[in-house]
Design a protein around this motif. Sequence first.
Motif, mmCIF file in Angstrom:
data_model
loop_
_atom_site.group_PDB
_atom_site.id
_atom_site.type_symbol
_atom_site.label_atom_id
_atom_site.label_comp_id
_atom_site.label_asym_id
_atom_site.label_seq_id
_atom_site.Cartn_x
_atom_site.Cartn_y
_atom_site.Cartn_z
ATOM 1 N N ILE A 121 1.723 -7.698 -6.920
ATOM 2 C CA ILE A 121 2.875 -7.019 -7.527
ATOM 3 C C ILE A 121 2.802 -7.163 -9.037
ATOM 4 O O ILE A 121 3.016 -6.207 -9.785
ATOM 5 C CB ILE A 121 4.181 -7.615 -6.982
ATOM 6 N N ARG A 122 2.495 -8.377 -9.463
ATOM 7 C CA ARG A 122 2.394 -8.614 -10.900
ATOM 8 C C ARG A 122 1.420 -7.636 -11.530
ATOM 9 O O ARG A 122 1.684 -7.052 -12.583
ATOM 10 C CB ARG A 122 1.928 -10.050 -11.136
ATOM 11 N N SER A 123 0.278 -7.431 -10.885
ATOM 12 C CA SER A 123 -0.722 -6.545 -11.494
ATOM 13 C C SER A 123 -0.268 -5.100 -11.496
ATOM 14 O O SER A 123 -0.468 -4.358 -12.450
ATOM 15 C CB SER A 123 -2.079 -6.684 -10.786
ATOM 16 N N ILE A 124 0.390 -4.681 -10.397
ATOM 17 C CA ILE A 124 0.894 -3.299 -10.363
ATOM 18 C C ILE A 124 1.840 -3.079 -11.520
ATOM 19 O O ILE A 124 1.753 -2.098 -12.270
ATOM 20 C CB ILE A 124 1.629 -3.009 -9.045
ATOM 21 N N HIS B 3 0.661 12.558 -6.807
ATOM 22 C CA HIS B 3 1.091 13.582 -7.759
ATOM 23 C C HIS B 3 2.315 14.330 -7.252
ATOM 24 O O HIS B 3 2.937 15.087 -7.966
ATOM 25 C CB HIS B 3 -0.049 14.572 -8.023
ATOM 26 N N MET B 4 2.631 14.117 -5.997
ATOM 27 C CA MET B 4 3.813 14.794 -5.450
ATOM 28 C C MET B 4 5.102 14.100 -5.869
ATOM 29 O O MET B 4 6.169 14.688 -5.800
ATOM 30 C CB MET B 4 3.748 14.806 -3.921
ATOM 31 N N SER B 5 4.978 12.821 -6.281
ATOM 32 C CA SER B 5 6.207 12.089 -6.593
ATOM 33 C C SER B 5 6.720 12.454 -7.965
ATOM 34 O O SER B 5 5.978 12.480 -8.933
ATOM 35 C CB SER B 5 5.943 10.585 -6.559
ATOM 36 N N THR B 6 8.012 12.710 -8.040
ATOM 37 C CA THR B 6 8.609 12.973 -9.348
ATOM 38 C C THR B 6 8.771 11.649 -10.083
ATOM 39 O O THR B 6 8.732 10.584 -9.457
ATOM 40 C CB THR B 6 9.995 13.596 -9.176
ATOM 41 N N PRO B 7 8.985 11.710 -11.369
ATOM 42 C CA PRO B 7 9.182 10.469 -12.117
ATOM 43 C C PRO B 7 10.309 9.610 -11.547
ATOM 44 O O PRO B 7 10.217 8.377 -11.542
ATOM 45 C CB PRO B 7 9.523 10.957 -13.520
ATOM 46 N N THR B 8 11.363 10.257 -11.080
ATOM 47 C CA THR B 8 12.463 9.481 -10.496
ATOM 48 C C THR B 8 11.984 8.700 -9.288
ATOM 49 O O THR B 8 12.298 7.516 -9.132
ATOM 50 C CB THR B 8 13.588 10.419 -10.030
ATOM 51 N N THR B 9 11.240 9.382 -8.447
ATOM 52 C CA THR B 9 10.751 8.709 -7.251
ATOM 53 C C THR B 9 9.848 7.547 -7.621
ATOM 54 O O THR B 9 9.906 6.466 -7.027
ATOM 55 C CB THR B 9 9.965 9.710 -6.382
ATOM 56 N N ARG B 10 9.022 7.763 -8.628
ATOM 57 C CA ARG B 10 8.137 6.687 -9.059
ATOM 58 C C ARG B 10 8.939 5.484 -9.521
ATOM 59 O O ARG B 10 8.587 4.335 -9.239
ATOM 60 C CB ARG B 10 7.266 7.172 -10.218
ATOM 61 N N GLY B 11 10.036 5.815 -10.221
ATOM 62 C CA GLY B 11 10.897 4.729 -10.666
ATOM 63 C C GLY B 11 11.415 3.923 -9.490
ATOM 64 O O GLY B 11 11.416 2.689 -9.490
ATOM 65 N N PHE B 12 11.867 4.630 -8.467
ATOM 66 C CA PHE B 12 12.332 3.958 -7.249
ATOM 67 C C PHE B 12 11.238 3.052 -6.691
ATOM 68 O O PHE B 12 11.476 1.903 -6.323
ATOM 69 C CB PHE B 12 12.656 5.001 -6.169
ATOM 70 N N ALA B 13 10.035 3.613 -6.612
ATOM 71 C CA ALA B 13 8.937 2.873 -5.985
ATOM 72 C C ALA B 13 8.606 1.618 -6.789
ATOM 73 O O ALA B 13 8.375 0.539 -6.232
ATOM 74 C CB ALA B 13 7.715 3.778 -5.849
ATOM 75 N N LEU B 14 8.612 1.778 -8.100
ATOM 76 C CA LEU B 14 8.269 0.632 -8.934
ATOM 77 C C LEU B 14 9.303 -0.478 -8.780
ATOM 78 O O LEU B 14 8.967 -1.662 -8.635
ATOM 79 C CB LEU B 14 8.181 1.078 -10.395
ATOM 80 N N THR B 15 10.558 -0.081 -8.816
ATOM 81 C CA THR B 15 11.609 -1.076 -8.659
ATOM 82 C C THR B 15 11.540 -1.735 -7.289
ATOM 83 O O THR B 15 11.755 -2.939 -7.149
ATOM 84 C CB THR B 15 12.976 -0.417 -8.852
ATOM 85 N N ALA B 16 11.251 -0.948 -6.290
ATOM 86 C CA ALA B 16 11.146 -1.514 -4.940
ATOM 87 C C ALA B 16 10.021 -2.547 -4.885
ATOM 88 O O ALA B 16 10.167 -3.622 -4.298
ATOM 89 C CB ALA B 16 10.904 -0.399 -3.934
ATOM 90 N N VAL C 18 2.965 6.002 -3.015
ATOM 91 C CA VAL C 18 4.049 6.802 -3.613
ATOM 92 C C VAL C 18 3.943 6.798 -5.131
ATOM 93 O O VAL C 18 4.084 7.812 -5.803
ATOM 94 C CB VAL C 18 5.426 6.240 -3.177
ATOM 95 N N LEU C 19 3.653 5.618 -5.684
ATOM 96 C CA LEU C 19 3.557 5.511 -7.136
ATOM 97 C C LEU C 19 2.476 6.406 -7.706
ATOM 98 O O LEU C 19 2.619 6.983 -8.767
ATOM 99 C CB LEU C 19 3.248 4.053 -7.515
ATOM 100 N N ASP D 289 0.839 -1.205 0.000
ATOM 101 C CA ASP D 289 0.000 0.000 0.000
ATOM 102 C C ASP D 289 0.863 1.240 0.000
ATOM 103 O O ASP D 289 0.657 2.171 -0.782
ATOM 104 C CB ASP D 289 -0.894 0.034 1.257
ATOM 105 N N ALA D 290 1.848 1.237 0.916
ATOM 106 C CA ALA D 290 2.704 2.422 1.040
ATOM 107 C C ALA D 290 3.388 2.724 -0.278
ATOM 108 O O ALA D 290 3.419 3.871 -0.749
ATOM 109 C CB ALA D 290 3.735 2.194 2.139
#
Lengths: 165, 794
Positions: free
Chosen positions: B544-547, B516-529, B512-513, B507-508
Amino acid sequence: MQFMLLFSRQGKLRLQKWYVPLSDKEKKKITRELVQTVLARKPKMCSFLEWRDLKIVYKRYASLYFCCAIEDQDNELITLEIIHRYVELLDKYFGSVCELDIIFNFEKAYFILDEFLLGGEAQETSKKNVLKAIEQADLLSPEIQVKLIKGKHDDICPLNVNFVA
Amino acid sequence: MSPSVPLQEMIRAIRSARTQCEERGVIQRECAAIRAQFRQTDNGGRSHNLAKLLYVHMLGYPAHFGQMECVRMIASPRYSEKRVGYLGAMMLLDEKQDASLLITNSIKNDLSHSNQYVQSLALCTLACMGSAEMCRDLAPEIDRLLRSSNSYIKKKAALCAVHIVRKVHDLGELFVPSARSLLSEKNHGVLHGAVVLITELCERSPETLERFRKTVPDLVQIMKGLVISGYSPDHDVAGVSDPFLQVRILRLLRILGRNNEAASDAMNDLLAQVATNTDSTKTVGNAVLYETVLTVLDIKSESGLRVLAVNILGRFLLNNDRNIRYIAMTSLQKIVSTDHNAVQRHRGTIVDCLKDQDASVKRRALELSLALVSASNIRSMMKELLIFLSSCPPELRAQAASGIFNAAERYAPSKRWHIDTILHVLTTAGGDVRDETVPNLIQLITNTSELHCYTVHKLYRALLTDISQQPLVQVACWCIGEYGDLLLKGECQETEAVQVTEDDVLDALEIVLQSHMSTPTTRGFALTATMKLSTRITDNVDRIRSIVSIYGSCIDVELQQRAVEYNALFKKYDHMRAAVLERMPVIQKNSLGQTNGELSEEPMKESQPGKVKQEETALPPQPAGQVVDLLDLLGGSQEPLQPGSSVGGSASTQLTAAPTSAGGDLLDLLGGFEPTPLAPAPTVTVYEKNGVTLTLSCEQQSESGLTVTLTASNSTDSDISGFTLQAAVPKSVQLQMRAPSRDSLPAHGGAKLTQLVVLNNPNKVNLKMRIRVSYTCQGSVVQDMVQVDSFPGL
């Protein structure tokens, strides 16, 4: 010293003395920015600030801000004394000087400044001698008379020379 | 044509105009009248007209048509007209205007006028706006006036000479003899002008400086006269006799005494006298004391005098007047590196100034506090600095944050404290930190394996509270991805554990993903995590698969690419997934200079969607070490990829996609890597024996200043303790060793020791350094010496 500016609390320029060669446009830009910066300062703040690569020393006397730009090696505290000395000279000359005196007799203010500072440095450290020189020069030019106008104006407020802030 | 009105009536008329438009109208009428008057021949009111024009000019209106009138007025025989003409010249003409050349002749004539007030006008104008050609033309005249018998003229001529020297440096030679003789004058104005002139000459030319050193005794005499003599009403200001002259003399003494033992000795007594006798209750006394302190600290003064000077500054720090406090801190800043201990004594007051209302005072206090941080006071100082950070003005935040990081890195008493401090800064001022903070912190965390559990718990909690601070969110995502299993285990020694379910964690990350406050870089981090968690959790792999598949059609190209690759990892290469996503190894801090060819191009792309540009403030230069660490992340984590890809067999486009995605994962860490990397300083290994290696790299800081970084590492099986380095350099080189980062070297290169050495080589001699290494290993003390003859990059 690179330049000295006098301006009112509304940001109106009352005197400008430049000791460095700058174009009119640059002078206007610097004046505008500096006036804005100084006017934004709160009353109890430090009299010194860093602006571009210069040190700015300013002091407020009643409704007028006296603002000098000095170089890195110059002594800020003695610049404050220079400003104070200039105000004392004006005070002695006009008799309890206020902003209006400087507005209506701006050329006199310049003459006094030019007797005190030359090329940005103090030329005479004795108050008496400066005033004597001005007196003598005035005698040579009878046409320009000093008309001290003290009427009913709300911005009359003596610069209060003896008040050491 | 409207009759021209006297100056003051015009001023009144302008002031009574109620609108800007009305004012413009009045001014236009007046200017037209003035222009007409200028065209007429001589009449009595010429000076009035020009004065009016000058007033209009001060209000900001164009007045260039008055320039020729100024020229004409200056040439007039009437004093009043000359006076206003010269004033107009100073206001309307400057050296860039052609008309200024026209007044050269008038000035020349007026310089030899019989009336001293006319001469004075000419001198004043020349000193204010004289161009280089004018100065060259008129210099001999000025020199002649310097020798006149009239003090009034002499003092002005002296300052005029100063202006000439500033404009045309070579002309200084011309004034040297007259300047010398002026020092014997009694008139204060002339003396003052002479001292200013000599100061200017000495600053311009070292040979002249040598010559004027002989005047030190005379100057000391004059000062003594001023300080000791009785009350002189003419020049007294609040009990100080001619402070303007005193300050100028002190400044000249400073220049003459610098780097010269003999001259400094000659002025020692005088400076002590001025320092003790000057009354410091008023600003004017403090002005003189301030100049004295500056002089004492700059010349080769004896230690007692230096202590006196620092004590004066200490007194200034306690002064009620804010200006004095500001001055004190500015001066202390200059000597904090040389007289460190003396300044340390006043640390308490300086730290108090952090709470001052004034932004200038705060800035000074911040710079000083950062300079005063040392291993012994790090905990208390950091507390104060962190309090400051939470309430400091925005323009100081970036500087404060990076200063805190540097201090923390150098003097951290424990890893946990270090991590806590960085986290604290990220929560308070996350938006203002520099871009390398994220990879640095990540590297620090991976290196502190014992605190992984603690760190991930803390970061998770921080993530739940606030996801607006991008650096913090990025680090948190990375950690959760890496150490999610520790988080889910729910137990932790260092901190209170929270019961976290897999859903909570996902959820957390999803918040983040999607935020709207997250920059694309941050989203990248979140996705990889999220992706990494797929190997660390058991139940929610489908989620996770669906996300991941949702983001396969994301608009952002970077995210889309990642999602597609992760999808591929799920579908076709599931057998590799565990290997690809396994825990990162401990990252080594290698020596500088390693570049990673193809991957170093990737950071360019990464940085574009990167951070929002923060407020520009002057940032301290990046320590070169940080560039290395980023490149190391690329270097260090290549290893797990290789076995992964070789398992897969032959290379295919899909196969190379896998390492690239993991590589993309690594490049994530470089998220904010600035597109212009520093040229990495070259390193040499200067010592390698018994498993102890010492490498050296250096960086030219200024013409004569050089920073050398020594890095030591231990590749043996046993720990090394008590590791110290001593260095010796040729006589004329000044050396300063900074505190080392640690004093022990754990086995197998567990940690490296760095020590900074600051060198100053003013005589530019051939630089050599002898380094003595001394340490204790397995109970025995080892000492060795190595000489370094050539420095890389020099």
